[in-house]
Design a protein around this motif. Structure first.
Motif, mmCIF file in Angstrom:
data_model
loop_
_atom_site.group_PDB
_atom_site.id
_atom_site.type_symbol
_atom_site.label_atom_id
_atom_site.label_comp_id
_atom_site.label_asym_id
_atom_site.label_seq_id
_atom_site.Cartn_x
_atom_site.Cartn_y
_atom_site.Cartn_z
ATOM 1 N N VAL A 242 117.032 91.540 117.786
ATOM 2 C CA VAL A 242 116.008 92.302 117.057
ATOM 3 C C VAL A 242 114.719 91.501 117.078
ATOM 4 O O VAL A 242 114.733 90.269 117.220
ATOM 5 N N ALA A 243 113.586 92.208 116.908
ATOM 6 C CA ALA A 243 112.284 91.542 116.863
ATOM 7 C C ALA A 243 111.369 92.262 115.879
ATOM 8 O O ALA A 243 111.540 93.455 115.599
ATOM 9 N N ALA A 244 110.399 91.518 115.376
ATOM 10 C CA ALA A 244 109.355 92.088 114.520
ATOM 11 C C ALA A 244 108.007 91.825 115.175
ATOM 12 O O ALA A 244 107.724 90.705 115.604
ATOM 13 N N THR A 245 107.185 92.860 115.264
ATOM 14 C CA THR A 245 105.863 92.708 115.871
ATOM 15 C C THR A 245 104.837 92.236 114.846
ATOM 16 O O THR A 245 105.042 92.326 113.640
ATOM 17 N N ASP A 268 105.114 95.085 106.335
ATOM 18 C CA ASP A 268 103.997 94.196 106.651
ATOM 19 C C ASP A 268 103.035 94.763 107.682
ATOM 20 O O ASP A 268 102.119 94.078 108.142
ATOM 21 N N GLY A 269 103.235 96.032 108.088
ATOM 22 C CA GLY A 269 102.321 96.666 109.024
ATOM 23 C C GLY A 269 102.721 96.546 110.481
ATOM 24 O O GLY A 269 102.029 97.077 111.357
ATOM 25 N N GLY A 270 103.807 95.857 110.757
ATOM 26 C CA GLY A 270 104.314 95.796 112.123
ATOM 27 C C GLY A 270 105.461 96.761 112.319
ATOM 28 O O GLY A 270 105.640 97.722 111.558
ATOM 29 N N TYR A 271 106.249 96.510 113.365
ATOM 30 C CA TYR A 271 107.424 97.337 113.649
ATOM 31 C C TYR A 271 108.619 96.424 113.924
ATOM 32 O O TYR A 271 108.479 95.366 114.540
ATOM 33 N N THR A 272 109.771 96.832 113.456
ATOM 34 C CA THR A 272 111.022 96.219 113.876
ATOM 35 C C THR A 272 111.479 96.934 115.133
ATOM 36 O O THR A 272 111.570 98.169 115.151
ATOM 37 N N LEU A 273 111.771 96.174 116.182
ATOM 38 C CA LEU A 273 112.179 96.735 117.475
ATOM 39 C C LEU A 273 113.572 96.241 117.826
ATOM 40 O O LEU A 273 113.940 95.105 117.515
ATOM 41 N N ALA A 274 114.327 97.083 118.502
ATOM 42 C CA ALA A 274 115.675 96.701 118.933
ATOM 43 C C ALA A 274 116.032 97.454 120.207
ATOM 44 O O ALA A 274 115.569 98.573 120.434
ATOM 45 N N SER A 351 109.971 94.915 124.045
ATOM 46 C CA SER A 351 108.513 94.809 123.940
ATOM 47 C C SER A 351 107.844 95.652 125.022
ATOM 48 O O SER A 351 106.897 96.413 124.762
ATOM 49 N N ARG A 352 108.351 95.546 126.253
ATOM 50 C CA ARG A 352 107.801 96.305 127.378
ATOM 51 C C ARG A 352 107.996 97.807 127.181
ATOM 52 O O ARG A 352 107.063 98.606 127.386
ATOM 53 N N ASN A 353 109.188 98.214 126.756
ATOM 54 C CA ASN A 353 109.463 99.641 126.601
ATOM 55 C C ASN A 353 108.675 100.253 125.456
ATOM 56 O O ASN A 353 108.232 101.408 125.536
ATOM 57 N N PHE A 354 108.492 99.497 124.371
ATOM 58 C CA PHE A 354 107.702 100.007 123.246
ATOM 59 C C PHE A 354 106.245 100.189 123.661
ATOM 60 O O PHE A 354 105.622 101.210 123.352
ATOM 61 N N THR A 363 98.491 95.077 123.738
ATOM 62 C CA THR A 363 99.505 94.027 123.693
ATOM 63 C C THR A 363 100.407 94.274 122.491
ATOM 64 O O THR A 363 99.959 94.781 121.461
ATOM 65 N N VAL A 364 101.673 93.914 122.644
ATOM 66 C CA VAL A 364 102.637 93.977 121.537
ATOM 67 C C VAL A 364 103.154 92.557 121.341
ATOM 68 O O VAL A 364 103.993 92.077 122.090
ATOM 69 N N ARG A 365 102.592 91.879 120.356
ATOM 70 C CA ARG A 365 102.989 90.494 120.088
ATOM 71 C C ARG A 365 104.149 90.471 119.106
ATOM 72 O O ARG A 365 104.106 91.126 118.069
ATOM 73 N N LEU A 366 105.155 89.690 119.440
ATOM 74 C CA LEU A 366 106.313 89.536 118.568
ATOM 75 C C LEU A 366 106.099 88.320 117.679
ATOM 76 O O LEU A 366 105.899 87.212 118.167
#
Length: 447
Positions: A242-245, A268-274, A351-354, A363-366
């Motif tokens: 999992v990651a948070a942006t 916090d205004g980001g997204y959780t990605l999985a 990150s790439r797919n999002f 850019t999507v920074r994790l």
């Protein structure tokens, strides 16, 4: 404020001390153990919750933060409907901001065939009067800002919730402590003390607690603990990355999942990605229970990837002891917090797919990445039952990645099971004996 993911470096919040006696001892400080303790304490039952590491340090803080009715197994759905109500009540009662918000959950469909597969749950949703509905391609596009591609459609449930797991479960533990639950972190349960086939106590690394009732809610560690007492459950642990942006403009306030990526708006205004897939380490239990997992593997052949061996100290590592005594160090003391490394290839892909799906983000920074070990069952539904061979022993495990959302509902159910009350729901699907009595293994929904 502790950092996330939690680790043994975080300060101990709950010190004990270890009581001599307790009506109930709960092993495991995740969402199931914490909420069960909370509901028992409301009935003025003395409860001691022991956690080998830190409260919610493993999967209960590392999950996606979805609290969903949508897509649930038919036998889970009534409990998760109750859980959604309980989440709102508990959030108000604990008095802390846990990020609980009603923003909906959406499943994106790549094809008409996938849209047709949603009809099974739509019938269930209608029976329970849920607000779930199917959206066509245009309606789906309108629900998300700036999507680069069209989907065949989607299924959405606007009343589904989201919360921040790493805030929510520790907040519920503090509420439980205020209600009188004794919580002891950094204290591993080593073995049960069993006399004439009945629980008479629990041996911990700090000493013995006299009790007649024990709940094992140890997540990925439950199978290892139970096997040492002759109780075999076909539970495996799979790694989920999992990651948070960093903060991004809002493209959707809720949670959504498709074939390539799942995402959820964060407090916090980001997204959780999985990603859509997990990794299973092949160890002794994986081979021991392989035949029981065949129906799920056939139903979802690409949902799991495999590695030949787990790192040292993991629940199903080849080197992890399967037997130990009360006076010897247990595997649980050697691995206070199971903190698997996230899979770099998965992080790159999500990150790439999002970004590909929402090209307005240059850019999507994790900002944070992590992984957790999901306690999985062959039919993707949990065990919630008493152990018939050991009087006074109860098990609530194998939530299969669905435990956070349903947690308060399972906690309330288990608290009544322990008290000998009617649980209020049909628990036949979740019985322990289903893996030994010749029952056909019927996989539930994988999402």
């Amino acid at each position: 404020m502790p950092t996330f993911p939690f680790s043994v470096a975080d300060p101990i919040q709950h010190h004990g001390p270890l009581p001599k006696t307790s009506d109930v001892v709960i092993i495991g400080g995740g969402v199931i153990g914490v909420t069960t303790a909370l509901f028992l304490a409301r009935r003025r039952i003395s409860v001691t919750l022991i956690e080998k590491g830190r409260i919610a340090a493993e999967q209960s803080s590392r999950n996606w933060g979805w609290i969903r009715k949508q897509g649930r197994d038919a036998d889970e759905l009534p409990i998760v409907i109750e859980a959604c109500r309980l989440w709102k009540e508990l959030a108000a009662e604990c008095g802390e901001d846990i990020g609980l918000t009603e923003t909906g959950v959406t499943y994106l469909a790549n094809s008409d065939k996938q849209m047709a597969s949603f009809e099974t749950f739509m019938k269930l949703a209608s029976a329970y009067d849920l607000d779930t509905r199917l959206l066509d391609s245009g309606q789906t596009a309108a629900l998300f800002k700036g999507m680069s591609r069209k989907f065949a459609g989607s299924m959405t449930t606007p009343s589904d919730l989201r919360a921040e797991p790493w805030l929510a479960v520790p907040a519920l533990a503090r509420l439980a402590a205020r209600l009188g639950v004794t919580i002891i972190e950094n204290c591993a349960a080593r073995t049960l003390d069993i006399s004439a086939g009945k629980v008479s106590g629990v041996w911990t690394e700090a000493g013995r607690i006299e009790t007649s009732t024990v709940l094992v809610a140890g997540g990925a560690w439950s199978s290892l603990f139970l096997r040492n007492h002759g109780v075999s459950i076909p539970q495996l642990a799979v790694r989920a990355t999992v990651a948070a942006t960093e903060p991004l403009a809002e493209i959707h306030a809720g949670a959504a999942g498709g074939a390539d990526v799942a995402f959820r708006r964060r407090q916090d205004g980001g997204y959780t990605l999985a990603p859509a897939s997990h990794r299973l380490y092949l160890g002794p239990d994986a081979f021991r229970h392989a035949t029981k997992y065949m129906p799920a593997l056939m139903a979802h052949p690409f949902g799991t990837r495999y590695s030949p061996a787990a790192p040292e100290g993991y629940p199903d590592s080849w080197s992890t002891p399967r037997n130990w005594t009360a006076d010897a160090e247990s595997p649980f003391e050697r691995m206070r917090v199971l903190n698997p490394a996230p899979e770099q290839s998965s992080l790159d892909a999500i990150s790439r797919n999002f970004q590909r799906l929402f090209p307005q983000f240059e850019t999507v920074r994790l900002k944070t990445t992590w992984a957790g070990m999901i306690d999985a069952m062959p039919d993707i539904v949990p065990i919630v039952d008493r152990v018939q061979t050991i009087t006074g022993l109860f098990v609530a495990t194998g939530m299969s990645g669905h435990g956070f959302g349903i947690g308060p509902g399972i906690g309330r159910v288990v608290s009544d099971l322990i008290q000998g009350n009617a649980p209020g729901h049909d628990l036949n699907r979740f019985r322990l004996s289903r893996f030994a009595d010749g029952s056909r293994i019927r996989p539930g929904p994988a999402i």
